[in-house]
Design a protein around this motif. Structure first.
Motif, short mmCIF file in Angstrom:
data_model
loop_
_atom_site.label_atom_id
_atom_site.label_comp_id
_atom_site.label_asym_id
_atom_site.label_seq_id
_atom_site.Cartn_x
_atom_site.Cartn_y
_atom_site.Cartn_z
N LEU A 79 -61.69 10.26 -6.81
CA LEU A 79 -61.10 8.60 -6.52
C LEU A 79 -60.05 9.66 -8.18
O LEU A 79 -59.43 8.46 -8.24
N ALA A 80 -60.86 9.93 -9.49
CA ALA A 80 -60.44 10.07 -10.60
C ALA A 80 -59.16 10.80 -10.86
O ALA A 80 -58.01 11.09 -11.17
N ALA A 81 -59.22 12.31 -9.54
CA ALA A 81 -58.59 13.42 -9.38
C ALA A 81 -57.31 12.29 -8.95
O ALA A 81 -55.83 12.52 -8.58
N ARG A 82 -57.80 11.38 -7.69
CA ARG A 82 -56.51 10.38 -7.11
C ARG A 82 -55.35 9.98 -7.98
O ARG A 82 -54.45 10.37 -7.56
N GLU A 83 -56.35 9.13 -9.00
CA GLU A 83 -55.76 8.14 -9.71
C GLU A 83 -54.42 9.25 -10.98
O GLU A 83 -53.62 9.07 -11.18
N ARG A 84 -55.61 10.14 -11.12
CA ARG A 84 -54.08 11.64 -11.93
C ARG A 84 -52.89 12.00 -11.47
O ARG A 84 -52.60 12.13 -11.45
N ALA A 85 -53.45 12.00 -9.56
CA ALA A 85 -52.59 12.35 -8.75
C ALA A 85 -50.63 12.06 -8.71
O ALA A 85 -50.03 12.48 -8.21
N VAL A 86 -51.23 10.38 -8.90
CA VAL A 86 -50.55 9.72 -8.45
C VAL A 86 -49.30 9.83 -9.77
O VAL A 86 -49.47 10.15 -10.76
N GLU A 87 -47.99 10.43 -8.67
CA GLU A 87 -47.08 10.77 -9.94
C GLU A 87 -45.97 8.84 -10.41
O GLU A 87 -45.78 8.11 -9.70
N THR A 88 -45.49 8.55 -11.27
CA THR A 88 -45.22 7.67 -11.93
C THR A 88 -43.87 7.67 -11.07
O THR A 88 -43.11 8.99 -11.78
N PRO A 89 -42.80 6.97 -10.48
CA PRO A 89 -41.77 7.24 -10.12
C PRO A 89 -41.12 7.24 -11.25
O PRO A 89 -41.08 6.33 -12.09
N VAL A 90 -39.83 8.29 -11.40
CA VAL A 90 -38.60 9.11 -12.21
C VAL A 90 -37.58 8.31 -12.02
O VAL A 90 -37.36 8.46 -11.01
N PRO A 91 -37.10 7.79 -13.21
CA PRO A 91 -35.75 6.80 -12.66
C PRO A 91 -34.99 7.42 -12.11
O PRO A 91 -34.51 8.63 -12.80
N VAL A 92 -34.48 7.40 -11.66
CA VAL A 92 -32.75 8.05 -11.11
C VAL A 92 -31.35 8.03 -11.67
O VAL A 92 -31.63 6.80 -12.63
N VAL A 93 -31.48 8.68 -12.89
CA VAL A 93 -30.31 9.33 -13.85
C VAL A 93 -28.90 9.56 -13.04
O VAL A 93 -29.32 10.96 -12.22
N THR A 94 -27.97 8.18 -13.70
CA THR A 94 -27.20 9.50 -13.35
C THR A 94 -26.10 10.47 -13.68
O THR A 94 -26.87 10.08 -15.06
N GLN A 95 -25.30 11.20 -12.93
CA GLN A 95 -25.71 12.10 -14.01
C GLN A 95 -23.81 11.85 -14.79
O GLN A 95 -22.84 11.03 -14.79
N ARG A 96 -23.87 11.90 -16.13
CA ARG A 96 -22.51 11.57 -16.95
C ARG A 96 -22.60 12.39 -18.23
O ARG A 96 -23.51 13.50 -18.01
N HIS A 97 -21.64 12.49 -18.73
CA HIS A 97 -21.08 13.22 -19.57
C HIS A 97 -22.22 13.09 -20.75
O HIS A 97 -22.01 11.71 -21.26
N LEU A 98 -22.71 14.07 -21.67
CA LEU A 98 -23.48 13.80 -22.63
C LEU A 98 -22.35 14.47 -23.90
O LEU A 98 -22.42 15.58 -24.10
N GLY A 99 -23.35 13.23 -24.82
CA GLY A 99 -21.89 13.49 -26.11
C GLY A 99 -22.95 14.63 -27.14
O GLY A 99 -24.01 14.94 -26.59
N PRO A 100 -22.42 15.28 -28.00
CA PRO A 100 -22.76 16.20 -28.96
C PRO A 100 -24.54 15.86 -29.18
O PRO A 100 -25.08 17.16 -28.80
N ALA A 101 -24.44 14.92 -29.56
CA ALA A 101 -25.54 14.02 -30.32
C ALA A 101 -27.41 14.61 -29.08
O ALA A 101 -27.97 14.63 -29.18
N GLU A 102 -27.16 14.03 -28.17
CA GLU A 102 -27.88 14.35 -26.53
C GLU A 102 -27.92 15.71 -26.03
O GLU A 102 -28.80 16.40 -26.14
#
Length: 162
Positions: free
Chosen positions: A63-86
């Motif tokens: 049960l502990a292994a199953r809990e660790r294996a559950v992935e947190t959904p990754v938010p969808v990141v839209t493609q955009r131009h990154l600034g120089p700092a990013e």
């Protein structure tokens, strides 16, 4: 003396069914259960009914292994131009991860690289590719990821201090 062969004969089928139901690797689960039994025996000895205790430990571990294996959904990141700092921050992050991977001990760099490059490989295939015992892959992976987290956390602390 506890009849280990009898305990294992009883435990292995139970662990196989349990692992399948929890979506974890049966060999990793069995290895974790035996490791827990050895640790318990070393500290305070095994309980009077070791078979029942091992089955309970198997359930808790799965049960502990199953809990660790559950992935947190990754938010969808839209493609955009990154600034120089990013762009600079992303480049520095990639560089830090590559340095941390290279600084890992033993087989860790090869194992984590193989997992990242071919995540679809089964433990059997990964074992053959790397030439390591299949039963050691899960625990080794866990230790390697722990080391990687520690190295990156130390690097992050260095950045924060600057």
């Amino acid at each position: 003396m506890i009849p280990v062969a009898e305990l294992r004969a009883e435990l292995v089928p139970f662990v196989a069914v349990l692992a399948r139901g929890c979506g974890v690797d049966a060999e990793d689960l069995e290895q974790s259960v035996w490791l827990g039994a050895v640790e318990r025996a070393r500290v305070g000895g095994l309980p009077a009914r070791p078979g029942a205790w091992l089955r309970g430990l198997a359930v808790r571990t799965a049960l502990a292994a199953r809990e660790r294996a559950v992935e947190t959904p990754v938010p969808v990141v839209t493609q955009r131009h990154l600034g120089p700092a990013e762009q600079l921050a992303r480049t520095e992050l990639h560089r830090a991860v590559r340095r941390a991977l290279a600084a890992l001990p033993g087989r860790c760099p090869a194992l984590l690289a193989a997992l990242a490059q071919s995540p679809e490989l089964s433990y059997r295939q990964l074992s053959e590719r790397l030439g390591v015992p299949r039963g050691s892959l899960g625990p080794t992976r866990s230790r390697c990821l722990g080391c990687l987290r520690a190295l990156l956390a130390a690097r992050s602390a260095d950045w924060a201090a600057d």
